[in-house]
Design an enzyme around this catalytic site. Sequence first.
Site, PDB file in Angstrom:
ATOM      1  N   LEU A 267      46.792  86.159  40.078  1.00  0.00           N
ATOM      2  CA  LEU A 267      46.137  86.887  41.175  1.00  0.00           C
ATOM      3  C   LEU A 267      45.507  88.214  40.729  1.00  0.00           C
ATOM      4  O   LEU A 267      44.641  88.745  41.407  1.00  0.00           O
ATOM      5  CB  LEU A 267      47.125  87.138  42.320  1.00  0.00           C
ATOM      6  CG  LEU A 267      47.695  85.878  42.999  1.00  0.00           C
ATOM      7  CD1 LEU A 267      48.619  86.281  44.146  1.00  0.00           C
ATOM      8  CD2 LEU A 267      46.596  84.958  43.509  1.00  0.00           C
ATOM      9  N   GLN A 268      45.940  88.717  39.565  1.00  0.00           N
ATOM     10  CA  GLN A 268      45.388  89.965  39.032  1.00  0.00           C
ATOM     11  C   GLN A 268      43.889  89.858  38.765  1.00  0.00           C
ATOM     12  O   GLN A 268      43.167  90.841  38.770  1.00  0.00           O
ATOM     13  CB  GLN A 268      46.175  90.330  37.750  1.00  0.00           C
ATOM     14  CG  GLN A 268      45.560  91.378  36.850  1.00  0.00           C
ATOM     15  CD  GLN A 268      45.099  90.778  35.517  1.00  0.00           C
ATOM     16  OE1 GLN A 268      44.966  89.567  35.402  1.00  0.00           O
ATOM     17  NE2 GLN A 268      44.862  91.639  34.544  1.00  0.00           N
ATOM     18  N   ARG A 269      43.388  88.644  38.527  1.00  0.00           N
ATOM     19  CA  ARG A 269      41.958  88.502  38.167  1.00  0.00           C
ATOM     20  C   ARG A 269      41.298  87.236  38.707  1.00  0.00           C
ATOM     21  O   ARG A 269      40.074  87.142  38.732  1.00  0.00           O
ATOM     22  CB  ARG A 269      41.806  88.519  36.639  1.00  0.00           C
ATOM     23  CG  ARG A 269      42.460  87.309  35.993  1.00  0.00           C
ATOM     24  CD  ARG A 269      42.755  87.487  34.517  1.00  0.00           C
ATOM     25  NE  ARG A 269      43.441  86.309  33.992  1.00  0.00           N
ATOM     26  CZ  ARG A 269      44.725  86.038  34.176  1.00  0.00           C
ATOM     27  NH1 ARG A 269      45.479  86.854  34.877  1.00  0.00           N
ATOM     28  NH2 ARG A 269      45.252  84.946  33.687  1.00  0.00           N
TER      29      ARG A 269
ATOM     30  N   CYS B 181      27.799  73.803  16.997  1.00  0.00           N
ATOM     31  CA  CYS B 181      26.914  74.462  16.017  1.00  0.00           C
ATOM     32  C   CYS B 181      27.342  75.921  15.855  1.00  0.00           C
ATOM     33  O   CYS B 181      27.297  76.489  14.768  1.00  0.00           O
ATOM     34  CB  CYS B 181      25.461  74.467  16.493  1.00  0.00           C
ATOM     35  SG  CYS B 181      24.665  72.879  16.610  1.00  0.00           S
TER      36      CYS B 181
ATOM     37  N   LYS C 282      45.036  74.586  41.468  1.00  0.00           N
ATOM     38  CA  LYS C 282      43.950  75.574  41.456  1.00  0.00           C
ATOM     39  C   LYS C 282      42.625  75.026  41.986  1.00  0.00           C
ATOM     40  O   LYS C 282      41.869  75.762  42.638  1.00  0.00           O
ATOM     41  CB  LYS C 282      43.739  76.102  40.035  1.00  0.00           C
ATOM     42  CG  LYS C 282      44.777  77.099  39.596  1.00  0.00           C
ATOM     43  CD  LYS C 282      44.355  77.737  38.275  1.00  0.00           C
ATOM     44  CE  LYS C 282      45.426  78.715  37.809  1.00  0.00           C
ATOM     45  NZ  LYS C 282      45.061  79.345  36.540  1.00  0.00           N
TER      46      LYS C 282
ATOM     47  N   GLY D 119      40.041  82.754  35.893  1.00  0.00           N
ATOM     48  CA  GLY D 119      39.293  83.996  36.117  1.00  0.00           C
ATOM     49  C   GLY D 119      37.789  83.803  36.082  1.00  0.00           C
ATOM     50  O   GLY D 119      37.067  84.250  36.977  1.00  0.00           O
TER      51      GLY D 119
ATOM     52  N   CYS E 118      44.923  84.212  27.367  1.00  0.00           N
ATOM     53  CA  CYS E 118      45.225  85.351  28.242  1.00  0.00           C
ATOM     54  C   CYS E 118      46.730  85.534  28.424  1.00  0.00           C
ATOM     55  O   CYS E 118      47.227  86.650  28.512  1.00  0.00           O
ATOM     56  CB  CYS E 118      44.608  85.134  29.615  1.00  0.00           C
ATOM     57  SG  CYS E 118      42.824  85.073  29.598  1.00  0.00           S
TER      58      CYS E 118
ATOM     59  N   ASP F 216      40.017  77.688  28.899  1.00  0.00           N
ATOM     60  CA  ASP F 216      40.609  78.762  28.104  1.00  0.00           C
ATOM     61  C   ASP F 216      41.163  78.283  26.772  1.00  0.00           C
ATOM     62  O   ASP F 216      41.988  78.949  26.178  1.00  0.00           O
ATOM     63  CB  ASP F 216      41.717  79.446  28.913  1.00  0.00           C
ATOM     64  CG  ASP F 216      42.860  78.499  29.215  1.00  0.00           C
ATOM     65  OD1 ASP F 216      42.722  77.289  28.922  1.00  0.00           O
ATOM     66  OD2 ASP F 216      43.892  78.946  29.728  1.00  0.00           O
TER      67      ASP F 216
HETATM   68 ZN   LIG Z   1      25.748  71.048  17.399  1.00  0.00          ZN
END
Ligand SMILES: [Zn+2]
Length: 263
Positions: free
Chosen positions: A68-70, A173, A83, A38, A186, A127
């Site tokens: 395909l929704q997003r 960090c 992809k 996405g 998701c 993700d």
């Molecule tokens: Zn760092």
Amino acid sequence: MDDQRLLRYSRHILLNEFGLEGQVRLDQSSVLVIGAGGLGSAALMYLASAGVGHICVADGDRVDLTNLQRQVVHREDTVGLNKAVSARNQLRALNSTISIDAIQERLAGKALEDAVEAADVVLDCSDNFLTRHGINRACVRHSKPLVSGAAVRFDGQITSFDLRRQDSPCYHCLFPDQADAEEERCAVMGVFAPLVGIIGAMQAAEAIRLLCDLGEPLTGRLMMFDGLSLAWQTVRFRRDTQCLVCAFNAAGAVRREEYATAG
Ligand SMILES: [Zn+2]
């Protein structure tokens, strides 16, 4: 730049802050987008339409109907296709004047190092934490600016780490990797379709801003978006001088010394 390209990018060239110089700089730039889901979909479309001269897209997954929704870079007729390849086909149809490479694997190890080294800016559109931390380590090692985006349910966030600069924080960090870190995917949590477009387009904007020195980079600012109230919130953060990633790499040795001297 020939007449066709001058015309094609005329609305950029008209911008005082951008101009022909900015457009030429984009044309000579190389951007690595990790993940053609996405976030990657939106980011890739704008990077390609804006005229980034070289785009490399990496993804090991195949297009699935639920994407395909997003994931707007993919099409019904590319379901089942890798992809990165699906995205490359779509981007070529959008802009045939730029070069696009598709890496059909989940980038890791040497392939990740090589791809990061070859890029001027890296977009993390992945993700999961494991990939995110791997990308961060490679960007720290090669001093490459990293634009990081995330979106799940109605919550989105974006920041960047301009690792060309000695004082820039890194992803670690901000989010130290912990074995028990909660993963919100998701696939399990659901995600509001336009949210990934909003964050992905912001990632493209930030990448272009970094490439063309436009405005103030997001370094040290985490922007969080609430898709239910459509409100943004900004949190400031700093480099962790004890960071296990950026304070202890080759460049980090200099940093630690600086801090030791500064007391
Ligand atoms: Zn760092």
